[in-house]
Design a protein around this motif. Structure first.
Motif, PDB file in Angstrom:
ATOM      1  N   SER A 100      43.705  34.485  35.155  1.00 10.64           N
ATOM      2  CA  SER A 100      44.808  34.127  36.062  1.00 10.64           C
ATOM      3  C   SER A 100      45.641  35.353  36.412  1.00 10.64           C
ATOM      4  O   SER A 100      46.041  35.545  37.574  1.00 10.64           O
ATOM      5  N   ALA A 101      45.881  36.193  35.407  1.00 12.51           N
ATOM      6  CA  ALA A 101      46.693  37.394  35.636  1.00 12.51           C
ATOM      7  C   ALA A 101      46.038  38.339  36.640  1.00 12.51           C
ATOM      8  O   ALA A 101      46.726  38.981  37.429  1.00 12.51           O
ATOM      9  N   VAL A 102      44.708  38.420  36.620  1.00 16.25           N
ATOM     10  CA  VAL A 102      44.011  39.278  37.581  1.00 16.25           C
ATOM     11  C   VAL A 102      44.318  38.843  39.003  1.00 16.25           C
ATOM     12  O   VAL A 102      44.497  39.678  39.898  1.00 16.25           O
ATOM     13  N   LEU A 103      44.394  37.533  39.234  1.00 20.74           N
ATOM     14  CA  LEU A 103      44.687  37.015  40.568  1.00 20.74           C
ATOM     15  C   LEU A 103      46.182  36.864  40.837  1.00 20.74           C
ATOM     16  O   LEU A 103      46.571  36.471  41.946  1.00 20.74           O
ATOM     17  N   GLY A 104      47.005  37.153  39.856  1.00 26.40           N
ATOM     18  CA  GLY A 104      48.447  36.984  40.045  1.00 26.40           C
ATOM     19  C   GLY A 104      48.874  35.538  40.064  1.00 26.40           C
ATOM     20  O   GLY A 104      49.869  35.172  40.709  1.00 26.40           O
ATOM     21  N   ILE A 105      48.125  34.672  39.342  1.00 27.11           N
ATOM     22  CA  ILE A 105      48.462  33.250  39.231  1.00 27.11           C
ATOM     23  C   ILE A 105      49.148  33.015  37.891  1.00 27.11           C
ATOM     24  O   ILE A 105      48.698  33.520  36.860  1.00 27.11           O
ATOM     25  N   ALA A 106      50.222  32.242  37.901  1.00 27.96           N
ATOM     26  CA  ALA A 106      50.952  31.954  36.665  1.00 27.96           C
ATOM     27  C   ALA A 106      50.194  30.903  35.863  1.00 27.96           C
ATOM     28  O   ALA A 106      50.103  29.744  36.277  1.00 27.96           O
ATOM     29  N   GLN A 164      31.886  43.478  43.128  1.00 29.11           N
ATOM     30  CA  GLN A 164      33.309  43.488  43.424  1.00 29.11           C
ATOM     31  C   GLN A 164      34.047  43.747  42.103  1.00 29.11           C
ATOM     32  O   GLN A 164      34.395  42.808  41.380  1.00 29.11           O
ATOM     33  N   PRO A 165      34.258  45.010  41.766  1.00 26.07           N
ATOM     34  CA  PRO A 165      34.888  45.327  40.483  1.00 26.07           C
ATOM     35  C   PRO A 165      36.238  44.658  40.265  1.00 26.07           C
ATOM     36  O   PRO A 165      36.601  44.357  39.123  1.00 26.07           O
ATOM     37  N   ALA A 166      36.986  44.393  41.351  1.00 29.90           N
ATOM     38  CA  ALA A 166      38.302  43.772  41.195  1.00 29.90           C
ATOM     39  C   ALA A 166      38.200  42.358  40.634  1.00 29.90           C
ATOM     40  O   ALA A 166      39.156  41.857  40.024  1.00 29.90           O
ATOM     41  N   LEU A 167      37.059  41.695  40.841  1.00 26.14           N
ATOM     42  CA  LEU A 167      36.871  40.323  40.366  1.00 26.14           C
ATOM     43  C   LEU A 167      35.852  40.234  39.226  1.00 26.14           C
ATOM     44  O   LEU A 167      35.619  39.147  38.696  1.00 26.14           O
ATOM     45  N   ALA A 168      35.232  41.357  38.879  1.00 25.44           N
ATOM     46  CA  ALA A 168      34.167  41.337  37.872  1.00 25.44           C
ATOM     47  C   ALA A 168      34.689  40.819  36.530  1.00 25.44           C
ATOM     48  O   ALA A 168      35.776  41.180  36.087  1.00 25.44           O
ATOM     49  N   GLY A 169      33.889  39.950  35.923  1.00 21.22           N
ATOM     50  CA  GLY A 169      34.215  39.431  34.598  1.00 21.22           C
ATOM     51  C   GLY A 169      34.954  38.123  34.604  1.00 21.22           C
ATOM     52  O   GLY A 169      34.847  37.344  33.654  1.00 21.22           O
ATOM     53  N   ILE A 170      35.723  37.825  35.660  1.00 20.04           N
ATOM     54  CA  ILE A 170      36.560  36.627  35.621  1.00 20.04           C
ATOM     55  C   ILE A 170      35.812  35.418  36.187  1.00 20.04           C
ATOM     56  O   ILE A 170      34.901  35.555  36.995  1.00 20.04           O
ATOM     57  N   LYS A 171      36.241  34.219  35.762  1.00 25.46           N
ATOM     58  CA  LYS A 171      35.665  32.971  36.270  1.00 25.46           C
ATOM     59  C   LYS A 171      36.539  32.470  37.409  1.00 25.46           C
ATOM     60  O   LYS A 171      37.341  31.551  37.257  1.00 25.46           O
ATOM     61  N   HIS A 172      36.382  33.090  38.577  1.00 19.61           N
ATOM     62  CA  HIS A 172      37.134  32.635  39.746  1.00 19.61           C
ATOM     63  C   HIS A 172      36.368  31.503  40.421  1.00 19.61           C
ATOM     64  O   HIS A 172      35.216  31.221  40.098  1.00 19.61           O
ATOM     65  N   LEU A 173      37.004  30.845  41.366  1.00 18.07           N
ATOM     66  CA  LEU A 173      36.435  29.650  41.976  1.00 18.07           C
ATOM     67  C   LEU A 173      35.413  29.952  43.070  1.00 18.07           C
ATOM     68  O   LEU A 173      34.769  29.025  43.565  1.00 18.07           O
ATOM     69  N   PRO A 202      24.456  42.898  29.319  1.00 19.18           N
ATOM     70  CA  PRO A 202      24.735  43.695  30.518  1.00 19.18           C
ATOM     71  C   PRO A 202      26.205  44.062  30.667  1.00 19.18           C
ATOM     72  O   PRO A 202      27.112  43.297  30.318  1.00 19.18           O
ATOM     73  N   ASP A 203      26.424  45.249  31.203  1.00 18.17           N
ATOM     74  CA  ASP A 203      27.752  45.691  31.601  1.00 18.17           C
ATOM     75  C   ASP A 203      28.206  44.846  32.782  1.00 18.17           C
ATOM     76  O   ASP A 203      27.489  44.722  33.776  1.00 18.17           O
ATOM     77  N   LEU A 204      29.393  44.251  32.671  1.00 18.80           N
ATOM     78  CA  LEU A 204      29.903  43.356  33.717  1.00 18.80           C
ATOM     79  C   LEU A 204      31.107  43.964  34.444  1.00 18.80           C
ATOM     80  O   LEU A 204      31.966  43.248  34.935  1.00 18.80           O
ATOM     81  N   SER A 205      31.143  45.275  34.524  1.00 16.84           N
ATOM     82  CA  SER A 205      32.301  45.924  35.138  1.00 16.84           C
ATOM     83  C   SER A 205      32.264  45.889  36.660  1.00 16.84           C
ATOM     84  O   SER A 205      33.273  46.193  37.308  1.00 16.84           O
TER      85      SER A 205
END
Length: 275
Positions: free
Chosen positions: A58-64, A141-150, A198-201
């Protein structure tokens, strides 16, 4: 006494809600995150780890991210004392007008969904699983890599590639033919006493079970490694494992025409993860 009807989902803690707003940014833009995990006897399994990842994503996307206590209260409302069920928590940025720029005062939408535990074939544990090698390639997309976005359309399209029930999962590569993950699982490959994931960066999802396995490998006598895993190197592994929070760990016995005999690591990992 009448049977208590347990609702299948809550929206912002409301069991009577029929859905979410048509203006919700999760619907319009996939602007949100999620986590999926088992619940046993009303208790979320490995809750601290899942909540920590939900909050970090959530913090990566700026969501509280809502407080853990609030989400736990939702889970307690939704889940009875059944032995095992599946919980999915979805957080979206909330309702906003048209346009990509998020409103300044948006209220997060939180959704908690209850579903039955999948009835996995016992053969997956006893004999291992076969994988489909997906034609779709994951974008970077390194900015979103690793996170479970929708935004999971890549996984949807990849999963549409096969109908054979004998194939348990699909192996996903990036544009450089590097193995990243499966459609709903993380990936490990053993080379002697070194176990690589695997590296997920640059792309992929960093699952909780993946992180748990990485922390437990030294206890089992293996060296953990996070590194790029080209497909050709993966196919030369002594053993290949896939994992997620619901089934824990399965050995892969076939992918892309390469076969593996039964090996012990998947069973070792399941036993360790169940402790």
């Amino acid at each position: 006494m009448p049977t208590i009807q347990i609702p299948s989902f809550l929206v912002n803690g409301n069991a009577e809600a029929l859905g979410i707003s048509a203006l919700d940014r999760g619907l319009a833009y996939g602007d949100g995150v999620f986590r999926t995990f088992p619940v046993r006897h009303s208790q979320p399994v490995n809750w601290d780890l899942h909540y920590a990842r939900l909050a970090a994503d959530s913090a990566v996307l700026g969501i509280a991210c809502p407080p853990a206590a609030q989400l736990l209260n939702d889970i307690q409302q939704l889940f009875d004392n059944a032995a095992s069920a599946v919980c999915k928590i979805i957080l979206t940025r909330g309702v906003g007008l048209r346009g990509y720029r998020p409103p300044d005062d948006v209220l997060v939408t939180r959704i908690v969904i209850r579903s039955v535990m999948p009835d996995y074939p016992p053969e997956n544990v006893q004999h291992g699983v076969r994988l489909h090698l997906c034609q779709l390639r994951l974008s970077e997309q390194p900015a979103l890599a690793g996170i479970k976005h929708l935004n999971r359309l890549e996984n949807v399209l990849a999963r549409m590639e096969w109908q054979d029930a004998a194939l348990a999962e699909g192996l996903l590569l990036d544009a450089h033919d590097t193995a990243i993950e499966c459609t709903s699982s993380n990936l490990f490959a053993r080379f002697g006493d070194v176990v690589c994931t695997p590296d997920l960066s640059r792309c992929g999802v960093a699952g909780v079970t993946r992180s748990r396995i990485l922390s437990r490998l030294p206890e089992l006598g293996y060296q953990a490694e996070v590194a790029p895993l080209p497909l050709q190197r993966l196919l030369q592994a002594d053993e290949v494992i896939i994992c997620n929070s619901l089934y824990l760990a399965w050995q892969v016995v076939e992918v892309a025409g390469t076969h593996w005999q039964a090996q012990p690591l998947a069973a070792q990992l399941r036993l360790s993860l169940q402790e």
